[in-house]
Scaffold this motif. Structure first.
Motif, mmCIF file in Angstrom:
data_model
loop_
_atom_site.group_PDB
_atom_site.id
_atom_site.type_symbol
_atom_site.label_atom_id
_atom_site.label_comp_id
_atom_site.label_asym_id
_atom_site.label_seq_id
_atom_site.Cartn_x
_atom_site.Cartn_y
_atom_site.Cartn_z
ATOM 1 N N LYS B 416 7.730 -11.463 -10.023
ATOM 2 C CA LYS B 416 7.515 -10.624 -11.203
ATOM 3 C C LYS B 416 8.189 -9.275 -11.019
ATOM 4 C CE LYS B 416 3.279 -12.476 -13.047
ATOM 5 N NZ LYS B 416 1.854 -12.507 -12.805
ATOM 6 N N GLU B 417 8.864 -8.828 -12.038
ATOM 7 C CA GLU B 417 9.519 -7.518 -12.004
ATOM 8 C C GLU B 417 8.452 -6.428 -12.158
ATOM 9 O OE1 GLU B 417 13.005 -5.829 -11.148
ATOM 10 O OE2 GLU B 417 12.812 -7.982 -11.424
ATOM 11 N N GLY B 418 8.708 -5.273 -11.530
ATOM 12 C CA GLY B 418 7.793 -4.138 -11.721
ATOM 13 C C GLY B 418 6.562 -4.179 -10.823
ATOM 14 N N LYS B 419 6.469 -5.204 -9.988
ATOM 15 C CA LYS B 419 5.343 -5.295 -9.056
ATOM 16 C C LYS B 419 5.910 -5.217 -7.641
ATOM 17 C CE LYS B 419 1.589 -8.335 -8.015
ATOM 18 N NZ LYS B 419 1.610 -9.572 -7.318
ATOM 19 N N LYS B 420 5.174 -4.584 -6.740
ATOM 20 C CA LYS B 420 5.680 -4.493 -5.372
ATOM 21 C C LYS B 420 5.863 -5.890 -4.778
ATOM 22 C CE LYS B 420 4.676 0.001 -3.503
ATOM 23 N NZ LYS B 420 3.694 0.883 -2.945
ATOM 24 N N PHE B 421 7.019 -6.140 -4.200
ATOM 25 C CA PHE B 421 7.289 -7.456 -3.632
ATOM 26 C C PHE B 421 6.787 -7.523 -2.188
ATOM 27 C CE2 PHE B 421 10.227 -10.828 -2.031
ATOM 28 C CZ PHE B 421 9.891 -11.814 -2.937
ATOM 29 N N TYR B 422 6.807 -6.386 -1.523
ATOM 30 C CA TYR B 422 6.372 -6.303 -0.115
ATOM 31 C C TYR B 422 4.856 -6.178 -0.070
ATOM 32 C CZ TYR B 422 6.233 -4.468 4.713
ATOM 33 O OH TYR B 422 5.984 -4.263 6.054
ATOM 34 N N GLU B 423 4.217 -7.075 0.677
ATOM 35 C CA GLU B 423 2.749 -7.072 0.636
ATOM 36 C C GLU B 423 2.074 -6.818 1.988
ATOM 37 O OE1 GLU B 423 1.165 -9.867 -2.709
ATOM 38 O OE2 GLU B 423 2.939 -10.821 -1.860
ATOM 39 N N LEU B 424 2.855 -6.404 2.994
ATOM 40 C CA LEU B 424 2.208 -6.107 4.280
ATOM 41 C C LEU B 424 1.520 -4.739 4.267
ATOM 42 C CD1 LEU B 424 4.612 -7.464 7.061
ATOM 43 C CD2 LEU B 424 2.475 -8.442 6.275
ATOM 44 N N GLY B 425 1.884 -3.913 3.296
ATOM 45 C CA GLY B 425 1.215 -2.629 3.081
ATOM 46 C C GLY B 425 1.109 -1.776 4.328
ATOM 47 N N ASP B 426 -0.122 -1.330 4.617
ATOM 48 C CA ASP B 426 -0.359 -0.435 5.748
ATOM 49 C C ASP B 426 -0.131 -1.094 7.103
ATOM 50 O OD1 ASP B 426 -0.901 1.798 4.380
ATOM 51 O OD2 ASP B 426 -3.086 1.694 4.547
ATOM 52 N N LYS B 427 -0.083 -2.430 7.121
ATOM 53 C CA LYS B 427 0.095 -3.103 8.419
ATOM 54 C C LYS B 427 1.414 -2.706 9.060
ATOM 55 C CE LYS B 427 -2.610 -7.266 7.879
ATOM 56 N NZ LYS B 427 -2.515 -8.647 7.450
ATOM 57 N N LEU B 428 2.422 -2.506 8.238
ATOM 58 C CA LEU B 428 3.728 -2.133 8.774
ATOM 59 C C LEU B 428 4.460 -1.284 7.742
ATOM 60 C CD1 LEU B 428 5.920 -2.569 11.011
ATOM 61 C CD2 LEU B 428 6.745 -4.452 9.639
ATOM 62 N N ASP B 429 4.698 -0.032 8.094
ATOM 63 C CA ASP B 429 5.439 0.853 7.201
ATOM 64 C C ASP B 429 6.922 0.554 7.380
ATOM 65 O OD1 ASP B 429 6.635 2.859 5.783
ATOM 66 O OD2 ASP B 429 5.361 4.462 6.560
ATOM 67 N N ALA B 430 7.475 -0.213 6.444
ATOM 68 C CA ALA B 430 8.857 -0.691 6.585
ATOM 69 C C ALA B 430 9.852 0.463 6.660
ATOM 70 C CB ALA B 430 9.204 -1.609 5.415
ATOM 71 N N ARG B 431 9.490 1.615 6.092
ATOM 72 C CA ARG B 431 10.410 2.755 6.097
ATOM 73 C C ARG B 431 10.721 3.217 7.517
ATOM 74 N NH1 ARG B 431 6.733 6.148 1.990
ATOM 75 N NH2 ARG B 431 5.276 5.599 3.626
ATOM 76 N N SER B 432 9.753 3.011 8.413
ATOM 77 C CA SER B 432 9.943 3.496 9.781
ATOM 78 C C SER B 432 11.048 2.729 10.505
ATOM 79 C CB SER B 432 8.636 3.378 10.562
ATOM 80 O OG SER B 432 8.299 2.014 10.744
ATOM 81 N N LEU B 433 11.482 1.616 9.943
ATOM 82 C CA LEU B 433 12.476 0.787 10.628
ATOM 83 C C LEU B 433 13.913 1.094 10.197
ATOM 84 C CD1 LEU B 433 10.398 -2.496 10.455
ATOM 85 C CD2 LEU B 433 10.659 -0.999 12.416
ATOM 86 N N PHE B 434 14.069 1.937 9.186
ATOM 87 C CA PHE B 434 15.409 2.421 8.829
ATOM 88 C C PHE B 434 15.734 3.598 9.732
ATOM 89 C CE2 PHE B 434 14.496 0.556 4.591
ATOM 90 C CZ PHE B 434 15.698 -0.095 4.361
ATOM 91 N N LYS B 435 16.982 3.671 10.151
ATOM 92 C CA LYS B 435 17.364 4.790 11.013
ATOM 93 C C LYS B 435 18.462 5.625 10.361
ATOM 94 C CE LYS B 435 17.598 5.590 15.875
ATOM 95 N NZ LYS B 435 18.675 5.532 16.813
ATOM 96 N N GLY B 436 18.235 6.897 10.277
ATOM 97 C CA GLY B 436 19.212 7.774 9.635
ATOM 98 C C GLY B 436 20.214 8.331 10.630
#
Lengths: 421, 436
Positions: B416-436
């Motif tokens: 469904k469009e407009g709904k979060k596709f990622y559902e692990l939520g607080d278990k894993l903050d996916a943002r922390s895995l991107f490296k700038g």
């Protein structure tokens, strides 16, 4: 005052993250946490723009030492970098060492009580993994009287709180073994609680009572007199936001979000006292007093009085366990036990997660981690979660009123807030 | 929850054996029989276990022993036998025969395997043994990498699986991902698909920068701390070969051809250049007389090592800056709009990774949260579902896949469009895995 200031919620970053390793900065941390908090609370940047037009919103940034850790001052102005909606919003940085988050909360609460603003965004932030632990330890020494207590001393704060442990032991004539066992139990409880908290720094770390008791050696080094690594909270990178509101705005907000005003917690009481800055002066002043930290006790009493509540009304506590000895002293300051009998409350399980007066269900500073300027704001957020029954796996059943104690220095700046419905 | 008081570790002196034993003795508080080929090796394993979890408190409940002298007695006493011997049927099957004879009914037996068939290994056991036989695929080092793929086979009992899963999760603190008994399970199947196809592209673009170029394109802004080819070099080219060969030989999916080992990998393996563990492979670091270290990279065309090049690719720079500022969607917008062959490659692999991860739901795992968990906790890669959100949702992601001629998985088509596709939520903050 309990009808004046409401807490709408907030968010914290995952305290396990190391932002420098991620190639990110305090700035990116502020952006993420504020975006997350607003989303969680259900307030948009457009709403902030609207309130700002009428000068009804302000931001309060708690931070201890960005100058040294991040080579950056003037943090209060940095929310304008987060989003242009914050251009023009009054904002400033507040500092009181480890109580920086609380002094920011205090300013926000004061402004709302004075009816200056309707919405206050309080953001506590500290990036600390930018330097080695020994360099960071020296930076933290500026929260004490640097020249007298920290200059040339490796890790000054464990040593100051090690001295507090010594004074507790001597003043109350405790048996050393029993006292050290009680400190180990404090450590065990905080780590165990943190396992249920998905944002805690130590949630994947190993710790149990046996290890906390095994002081000394390479794996649990002595760092300050009797205190070893397991008696210490550990610094980390982190930020937390809580959003406070006036009664008028809370009514609007409740209507918009389909909540009842009665279900939104309010700040019921506060206390703020400053003790003599050096530990030696504190010790000398307290001779003859029942409490080794009388100003900490007074801060709690002030908050109870203002809230017209007592320890019997408080269901959950968040305390400043920078070290096990500081949590130990807080137990009697809260009125959970008589001074000198804190160990009995610990042994009887009173402060454990399932006990009558649970302390730090979040994991506290020892379990959640201690990003200095963020800790006070994080504590307020945790009280919010507890009294709104939204703390998830670390929810204390039926919590209605919560109390937080946040201290700066060696129990120098003391802040207490009581939150409830 | 299942009570596990006594555990036998087979392969106690290996990095994985000692690390796992440390976790079990510390978090689980269990008595652990540490078995190796000889007692001295087992004792080394105990010290390594203590060092891995940094607590002396476990030493007293770790008992060293050898396979020859102690296996039967230890197994008979154990609630869980965790076998971590070498990754081959030839080594594991005879040990299983001995365990099968000694184990009490109800004892769990599990293996750490990257790709062997759990069903086949279970055949050494009687019905009760098969019911209690699992793959418990820990990742290295176990204390830090908390993923455990719990691999089931057709002979398992759901109640036992649930109890073991709870123990691994609640007591040992593992991030448990449930997978079926398929080649390489979830993490390695997805991870090595990407790594191996990137290796092929390095060959295809050998003139433009080869290995170094591809790792630059697939660096931190695409959601991984280490480039895929640096990862292959880190795990060892021999291990890489064993995993991709196994998948190639035993699967037939749309990415089948991408699992063929590149010729230059084989060449390096034949020359004993296995990666970091052998002093060089795809890259090598040379220490000069003045103490300075210099990094070199294998030139696929010439077979020589060239100085590791630096690249200046504007869209990567721009995306990295966005990540640095925690503007993840902004970074993905840069990737979506960039032109040039490097951007085409980046889009191709982002699409491939998401597509392949999601395509395995139904075959390897039951839900996308299991593949997301495997990649997030096991590889420290941004999980596929989180990528979908950063890219702007399912529609935007599908557009990207179609442009790169990558198959669109049903799961994404149906999203469904407009709904979060990622559902692990607080278990894993996916943002922390991107490296700038």
């Amino acid at each position: 005052m309990s009808e004046k200031v409401f807490v709408l919620g907030g968010e914290q970053t995952d305290f396990q993250r190391n932002w420098t390793k991620e190639g990110k900065t305090f700035m990116s941390m502020m952006r993420e946490v504020l975006d997350d908090a607003l989303e969680k609370v259900g307030i948009s940047y457009d709403e902030i723009k609207r309130l700002n037009k009428e000068n009804r919103v302000a931001v309060f940034v708690g931070n201890f030492d960005a100058e040294q850790y991040a080579n950056q001052g003037h943090l209060g102005a940095f929310l304008t970098e987060v989003n242009p909606a914050l251009f023009g919003v009054p904002g400033a940085r507040y500092e009181a060492a480890c109580a920086s988050g609380s002094v920011a909360l205090d300013a926000a609460i004061t402004h709302i009580r004075a009816e200056d603003y309707d919405l206050a965004i309080v953001l506590g932030v500290e990036v600390m993994k930018t330097v080695s632990s020994s360099v960071g330890g020296d930076f933290l020494g500026t929260a004490a009287y640097y020249d007298k207590e920290a200059k040339g001393v490796q890790f000054p704060f464990p040593k100051l709180f090690g001295k507090l442990a010594d004074v507790i032991l001597e003043r109350y004539e405790l048996k050393e073994e029993r006292f050290m066992d009680a400190l180990a139990e404090i450590s065990r409880i905080n780590y165990a609680n943190a396992k249920r908290n998905p944002k805690a720094q130590t949630r994947t770390w190993f710790m149990n009572k046996e290890h906390a008791m095994a002081r000394g050696g390479d794996n649990n080094m002595a760092v300050g007199g009797r205190l070893c690594i397991t008696d210490c909270s550990q610094v980390t990178d982190g930020a937390a936001v809580t959003i406070l509101a006036s009664k008028d705005y809370t009514k609007e907000y409740a209507k918009k979000t389909g909540r009842k005003v009665d279900d939104i917690p309010r700040v019921k009481g506060w206390g703020h006292r400053v003790a003599p800055i050096t530990f030696e002066a504190k010790k000398n002043e307290s001779v003859g007093d029942k409490y080794i930290l009388p100003w900490t006790r007074q801060t709690v009493k002030d908050a109870y009085k203002r809230a017209d509540l007592d320890v019997k009304n408080i269901d959950v506590f968040e305390t400043h366990d920078c070290f096990t000895s500081s949590e130990y002293a807080a137990i009697s300051a809260f009125g959970i036990s008589e001074p000198g009998k804190e160990h009995i409350a610990i042994e009887e399980g009173t402060i454990d997660f399932g006990g009558k007066k649970p302390i730090n269900p979040s994991g506290g500073l020892i379990g959640v981690g201690h990003p200095v300027g963020a800790s006070g704001v994080r504590m307020m957020l945790d009280l919010y979660k507890q009294v709104t029954n939204t703390a998830g796996d670390y929810q204390v059943k039926g919590a209605k009123n919560g109390l937080m104690l946040n201290i700066g220095g060696s129990a120098t700046t003391n802040f207490v807030f009581i939150l409830g419905k | 929850m299942r009570e596990i008081k006594t555990v036998t570790i087979l392969g106690a002196n290996g990095a994985m054996g000692s690390g796992s034993a440390g976790v079990i003795a510390a978090f689980g508080g269990a008595k652990v029989y540490m078995l190796a080929r000889d007692v001295e090796k087992a004792k080394q394993g105990i010290e390594a276990a203590v060092a891995s979890v940094k607590t002396d408190t476990i030493r007293a409940r770790m008992i060293p022993g050898s396979y020859d002298a102690d296996l039967e007695k230890a197994v008979a006493e154990s609630d869980w036998v965790f076998e971590l011997v070498a990754e081959s049927y030839e080594v594991k099957e005879p040990i299983n025969t001995r365990i099968a004879k000694a184990r009490r009914p109800g004892t769990i037996v599990s293996t750490v395997s990257s790709g062997l068939s759990i069903g086949r290994l279970a055949k050494a056991y009687d019905e009760d043994g098969q019911k209690h036989y699992y793959g418990t695929h820990f990742f290295n080092p176990p204390y830090k990498m908390i993923l455990c793929e719990l691999v089931t086979h057709s002979g398992n009992d759901k109640k036992v699986t649930q109890a073991l899963g709870e123990y691994l999760d609640k007591v040992l603190g593992r991030a448990v991902v449930y997978t079926n008994d398929t080649p390489a399970f979830a993490g390695n199947r997805i991870g090595f698909q990407l790594m191996n196809e990137v290796a092929h592209f390095a060959e295809k673009y050998a003139d433009k920068g080869g290995i170094a170029l591809l790792d630059e394109i697939m660096s931190g802004y695409t959601g991984r701390a280490m480039g895929p080819l640096a990862t292959a070099d880190f795990v060892g080219l021999d291990v890489h070969k064993a995993i991709v060969d196994n998948i190639y030989d035993n699967t037939k999916d749309e990415a089948h051809e991408t699992f063929k080992l590149p010729g230059y990998f084989q060449k390096l393996i034949d020359a004993g250049k296995l990666g970091m563990k052998s002093g060089g492979g795809l890259t090598k670091v040379v220490k000069h007389a003045d103490g300075k270290r210099e990094k070199f990279v294998y030139n696929i065309k010439t077979g020589e090592y060239d100085p590791y090049p630096k690249f200046d690719i504007p869209f990567i720079k721009e995306a990295r800056q966005k990540i640095k500022d925690s503007d993840y969607k902004g970074a993905m917008d840069v990737v979506k709009k960039a032109s040039g062959v490097e951007a085409d490659i980046a889009r191709y692999f982002i699409s491939r990774y998401i597509s392949y991860s999601l395509s395995l739901v139904g075959e390897v795992v039951d839900t996308k949260e299991n593949t997301d968990g495997a990649m997030g906790f096991g590889f420290n890669w941004v999980p596929a579902s989180a990528f979908v959100d950063f890219l702007g949702g399912p529609k935007e992601t599908i557009k990207l896949m179609e442009a790169s001629k990558i198959p669109v998985p049903k799961l994404l088509k149906d999203a469904k469009e407009g709904k979060k596709f990622y559902e692990l939520g607080d278990k894993l903050d996916a943002r922390s895995l991107f490296k700038g």
